[in-house]
Design a protein around this motif. Structure first.
Motif, PDB file in Angstrom:
ATOM      1  N   HIS A   1       0.628  -1.105  -0.174  1.00 21.16           N
ATOM      2  CA  HIS A   1      -0.275   0.102  -0.013  1.00 21.16           C
ATOM      3  C   HIS A   1       0.851   1.447   0.091  1.00 21.16           C
ATOM      4  O   HIS A   1       2.124   1.053   0.370  1.00 21.16           O
ATOM      5  CB  HIS A   1      -0.664   0.146   0.965  1.00 21.16           C
ATOM      6  CG  HIS A   1      -2.210  -1.007   1.840  1.00 21.16           C
ATOM      7  ND1 HIS A   1      -3.290  -0.828   0.760  1.00 21.16           N
ATOM      8  CD2 HIS A   1      -2.077  -2.279   2.167  1.00 21.16           C
ATOM      9  CE1 HIS A   1      -3.760  -1.630   0.977  1.00 21.16           C
ATOM     10  NE2 HIS A   1      -2.645  -3.214   2.124  1.00 21.16           N
TER      11      HIS A   1
ATOM     12  N   VAL B   1       0.218   4.879   2.058  1.00 21.70           N
ATOM     13  CA  VAL B   1      -1.038   5.570   2.480  1.00 21.70           C
ATOM     14  C   VAL B   1       0.323   7.275   2.938  1.00 21.70           C
ATOM     15  O   VAL B   1       1.340   7.395   2.652  1.00 21.70           O
ATOM     16  CB  VAL B   1      -1.006   5.256   4.029  1.00 21.70           C
ATOM     17  CG1 VAL B   1      -1.685   6.143   5.084  1.00 21.70           C
ATOM     18  CG2 VAL B   1      -1.526   3.920   3.917  1.00 21.70           C
TER      19      VAL B   1
ATOM     20  N   LEU C   1      -3.840   9.652   8.580  1.00 24.75           N
ATOM     21  CA  LEU C   1      -3.696   9.324   8.047  1.00 24.75           C
ATOM     22  C   LEU C   1      -4.528   8.180   6.422  1.00 24.75           C
ATOM     23  O   LEU C   1      -5.418   8.818   7.350  1.00 24.75           O
ATOM     24  CB  LEU C   1      -3.269   7.663   8.135  1.00 24.75           C
ATOM     25  CG  LEU C   1      -2.143   7.399   9.176  1.00 24.75           C
ATOM     26  CD1 LEU C   1      -2.405   6.508  10.463  1.00 24.75           C
ATOM     27  CD2 LEU C   1      -1.131   7.953   9.349  1.00 24.75           C
TER      28      LEU C   1
ATOM     29  N   TRP D   1      -5.063   6.196   3.209  1.00 27.16           N
ATOM     30  CA  TRP D   1      -4.888   5.613   2.218  1.00 27.16           C
ATOM     31  C   TRP D   1      -4.547   6.129   0.937  1.00 27.16           C
ATOM     32  O   TRP D   1      -5.428   6.944   0.657  1.00 27.16           O
ATOM     33  CB  TRP D   1      -5.854   4.304   2.300  1.00 27.16           C
ATOM     34  CG  TRP D   1      -5.276   3.199   1.806  1.00 27.16           C
ATOM     35  CD1 TRP D   1      -4.384   2.489   1.281  1.00 27.16           C
ATOM     36  CD2 TRP D   1      -6.436   3.040  -0.184  1.00 27.16           C
ATOM     37  NE1 TRP D   1      -4.298   1.358   0.656  1.00 27.16           N
ATOM     38  CE2 TRP D   1      -5.937   2.164  -0.041  1.00 27.16           C
ATOM     39  CE3 TRP D   1      -7.447   3.156  -0.004  1.00 27.16           C
ATOM     40  CZ2 TRP D   1      -6.260   0.985  -1.610  1.00 27.16           C
ATOM     41  CZ3 TRP D   1      -8.325   2.977  -1.659  1.00 27.16           C
ATOM     42  CH2 TRP D   1      -7.620   1.914  -1.925  1.00 27.16           C
TER      43      TRP D   1
ATOM     44  N   GLY E   1      -3.671   0.528  -3.079  1.00 29.42           N
ATOM     45  CA  GLY E   1      -2.672  -0.516  -2.874  1.00 29.42           C
ATOM     46  C   GLY E   1      -2.928  -1.825  -3.593  1.00 29.42           C
ATOM     47  O   GLY E   1      -3.802  -0.981  -5.201  1.00 29.42           O
ATOM     48  N   ILE E   2      -1.970  -2.252  -3.972  1.00 27.19           N
ATOM     49  CA  ILE E   2      -1.555  -3.889  -4.826  1.00 27.19           C
ATOM     50  C   ILE E   2      -1.398  -4.736  -4.489  1.00 27.19           C
ATOM     51  O   ILE E   2      -1.319  -4.726  -3.039  1.00 27.19           O
ATOM     52  CB  ILE E   2      -0.807  -3.137  -5.544  1.00 27.19           C
ATOM     53  CG1 ILE E   2      -0.156  -3.799  -6.917  1.00 27.19           C
ATOM     54  CG2 ILE E   2       0.632  -3.439  -5.352  1.00 27.19           C
ATOM     55  CD1 ILE E   2       0.878  -2.916  -7.978  1.00 27.19           C
ATOM     56  N   THR E   3      -2.354  -6.070  -5.354  1.00 27.37           N
ATOM     57  CA  THR E   3      -1.993  -7.730  -4.231  1.00 27.37           C
ATOM     58  C   THR E   3      -1.102  -7.455  -5.003  1.00 27.37           C
ATOM     59  O   THR E   3      -0.059  -6.870  -5.959  1.00 27.37           O
ATOM     60  CB  THR E   3      -3.120  -8.051  -5.196  1.00 27.37           C
ATOM     61  OG1 THR E   3      -2.989  -8.164  -6.838  1.00 27.37           O
ATOM     62  CG2 THR E   3      -4.629  -8.198  -4.691  1.00 27.37           C
TER      63      THR E   3
ATOM     64  N   GLY F   1      -2.339  -8.665  -9.552  1.00 26.53           N
ATOM     65  CA  GLY F   1      -3.835  -8.722 -10.198  1.00 26.53           C
ATOM     66  C   GLY F   1      -5.045  -7.494  -9.519  1.00 26.53           C
ATOM     67  O   GLY F   1      -6.058  -7.866 -10.489  1.00 26.53           O
ATOM     68  N   SER F   2      -4.479  -7.040  -8.803  1.00 27.05           N
ATOM     69  CA  SER F   2      -5.509  -6.046  -8.380  1.00 27.05           C
ATOM     70  C   SER F   2      -5.139  -4.677  -7.802  1.00 27.05           C
ATOM     71  O   SER F   2      -4.495  -4.833  -6.577  1.00 27.05           O
ATOM     72  CB  SER F   2      -6.896  -6.897  -7.226  1.00 27.05           C
ATOM     73  OG  SER F   2      -7.891  -5.720  -6.693  1.00 27.05           O
ATOM     74  N   LEU F   3      -5.750  -3.668  -8.492  1.00 29.81           N
ATOM     75  CA  LEU F   3      -5.259  -2.341  -7.630  1.00 29.81           C
ATOM     76  C   LEU F   3      -6.448  -1.978  -7.325  1.00 29.81           C
ATOM     77  O   LEU F   3      -7.413  -1.267  -7.339  1.00 29.81           O
ATOM     78  CB  LEU F   3      -5.101  -1.236  -9.108  1.00 29.81           C
ATOM     79  CG  LEU F   3      -4.061  -2.552  -9.775  1.00 29.81           C
ATOM     80  CD1 LEU F   3      -3.323  -1.283 -10.982  1.00 29.81           C
ATOM     81  CD2 LEU F   3      -2.894  -2.572  -9.191  1.00 29.81           C
ATOM     82  N   GLY F   4      -6.506  -0.857  -6.582  1.00 30.00           N
ATOM     83  CA  GLY F   4      -7.005  -0.031  -5.584  1.00 30.00           C
ATOM     84  C   GLY F   4      -7.001   1.298  -5.275  1.00 30.00           C
ATOM     85  O   GLY F   4      -5.877   1.841  -5.075  1.00 30.00           O
TER      86      GLY F   4
ATOM     87  N   TYR G   1       4.277   6.872   3.015  1.00 32.98           N
ATOM     88  CA  TYR G   1       4.542   6.040   3.180  1.00 32.98           C
ATOM     89  C   TYR G   1       4.364   5.053   2.328  1.00 32.98           C
ATOM     90  O   TYR G   1       2.799   4.948   1.679  1.00 32.98           O
ATOM     91  CB  TYR G   1       3.937   6.310   4.480  1.00 32.98           C
ATOM     92  CG  TYR G   1       4.486   6.635   6.342  1.00 32.98           C
ATOM     93  CD1 TYR G   1       3.548   7.821   6.346  1.00 32.98           C
ATOM     94  CD2 TYR G   1       5.190   6.876   6.692  1.00 32.98           C
ATOM     95  CE1 TYR G   1       3.852   8.520   7.081  1.00 32.98           C
ATOM     96  CE2 TYR G   1       5.884   7.085   7.323  1.00 32.98           C
ATOM     97  CZ  TYR G   1       4.721   8.604   8.041  1.00 32.98           C
ATOM     98  OH  TYR G   1       5.215   9.262   9.436  1.00 32.98           O
TER      99      TYR G   1
ATOM    100  N   LEU H   1      -1.417  -7.113   4.527  1.00 29.68           N
ATOM    101  CA  LEU H   1      -3.177  -7.222   4.501  1.00 29.68           C
ATOM    102  C   LEU H   1      -3.023  -5.616   5.412  1.00 29.68           C
ATOM    103  O   LEU H   1      -3.997  -5.156   4.794  1.00 29.68           O
ATOM    104  CB  LEU H   1      -3.956  -8.056   4.840  1.00 29.68           C
ATOM    105  CG  LEU H   1      -3.891  -9.307   3.282  1.00 29.68           C
ATOM    106  CD1 LEU H   1      -4.461 -10.301   3.967  1.00 29.68           C
ATOM    107  CD2 LEU H   1      -4.749  -8.359   1.974  1.00 29.68           C
ATOM    108  N   ASN H   2      -2.245  -6.021   6.440  1.00 30.95           N
ATOM    109  CA  ASN H   2      -2.556  -5.233   7.549  1.00 30.95           C
ATOM    110  C   ASN H   2      -2.177  -3.250   7.923  1.00 30.95           C
ATOM    111  O   ASN H   2      -1.502  -2.913   8.416  1.00 30.95           O
ATOM    112  CB  ASN H   2      -3.072  -5.643   9.052  1.00 30.95           C
ATOM    113  CG  ASN H   2      -3.727  -6.322   9.022  1.00 30.95           C
ATOM    114  OD1 ASN H   2      -5.108  -6.330   8.978  1.00 30.95           O
ATOM    115  ND2 ASN H   2      -3.565  -8.114   9.448  1.00 30.95           N
ATOM    116  N   ALA H   3      -1.324  -4.142   6.726  1.00 27.90           N
ATOM    117  CA  ALA H   3       0.503  -2.278   6.189  1.00 27.90           C
ATOM    118  C   ALA H   3       0.376  -2.779   7.461  1.00 27.90           C
ATOM    119  O   ALA H   3       1.086  -2.070   8.920  1.00 27.90           O
ATOM    120  CB  ALA H   3      -0.384  -1.494   7.081  1.00 27.90           C
TER     121      ALA H   3
END
Lengths: 115, 109
Positions: free
Chosen positions: A35, A37, A45, A47, A50-52, A56-59, A95, A100-102
């Protein structure tokens, strides 16, 4: 020991572009989602993106969608954030964070958008 | 979009006291709730994940609880180094995303 080192932050004019990098070490990079942030001066903070593990998946946060692009190079153990059409409100400490949980964070790189 | 609301904004306590921090979600969420501590000039540090699991190396005085919409971080017996800002965070796995609360500052009375 997990290490995340961000770089690429700078003073840039509104409308310009910047590319941030995060060099990772101390863990198997391609096992983890990552991620970005950010934290504006004196604020909380936020966000950004994020990236897998396999891209395969981006947010993206709504505030940066269409302007920022996250990517990674697992061969280089590196995470990137391409930031286009920068605005004053993008001014922040950026940052990168692991997992998954940073779980682990770098120390950040400062982006200042100002004319 | 789920919003996380933390309360109180500031908590003034003395060393040795118990701190109770609240994080309320705008709708029922899974227990993908984490807590972070941030000190001035430092990056955030993960304390609790999945609502109640302590991260590696986190002292037992930190505990997390809750479910549904209401979650709590409890610090039992504040140490001088615990005065900091605390954030709750909700994760989503696909696509990967994080939502942060606005933070609670725990300050020394």
């Amino acid at each position: 020991e997990v290490q995340l080192v961000e770089s690429g932050g700078n003073l840039v004019q509104p409308g310009r572009s910047l590319r941030l990098s995060c060099a990772a070490s101390g863990f198997t990079f391609d096992d983890y989602d990552m991620h970005w942030v950010r934290q504006a001066p004196g604020k909380g903070l936020e966000w950004v993106s994020g990236i897998t593990w396999n891209s395969g998946s981006l947010g993206y946060a709504d505030s940066v969608k269409g302007r920022f692009t996250i990517s990674r190079d697992n061969a280089r153990n590196s995470l990137y954030l391409q930031m286009n059409s920068l605005r004053a409100e993008d001014t922040a400490l950026y940052y990168c964070a692991q997992g998954l949980n940073a779980d682990n964070w770098g120390q950040g790189t400062l982006v200042t958008v100002s004319s | 979009e789920i919003v996380l609301t933390q309360s109180p904004a500031t908590l003034s306590l003395s060393p040795g006291e118990r701190a109770t921090l609240s994080c309320r979600a705008s709708q029922t969420i899974a227990n993908y709730l984490a807590w972070y501590q941030q000190k001035p000039g430092q990056a955030p540090r993960l304390l609790i994940y999945d609502a109640s699991n302590r991260a590696t190396g986190i002292p037992a005085r930190f505990s997390g609880s809750g479910s549904g919409t209401d979650f709590t971080l409890t610090i039992t017996g504040l140490e001088p180094e615990d005065f900091a800002v605390y954030y709750c965070q909700l994760r989503s796995n696909w696509p990967p995303s994080l939502t942060f609360g606005g933070g609670t500052k725990v300050e020394s009375k």
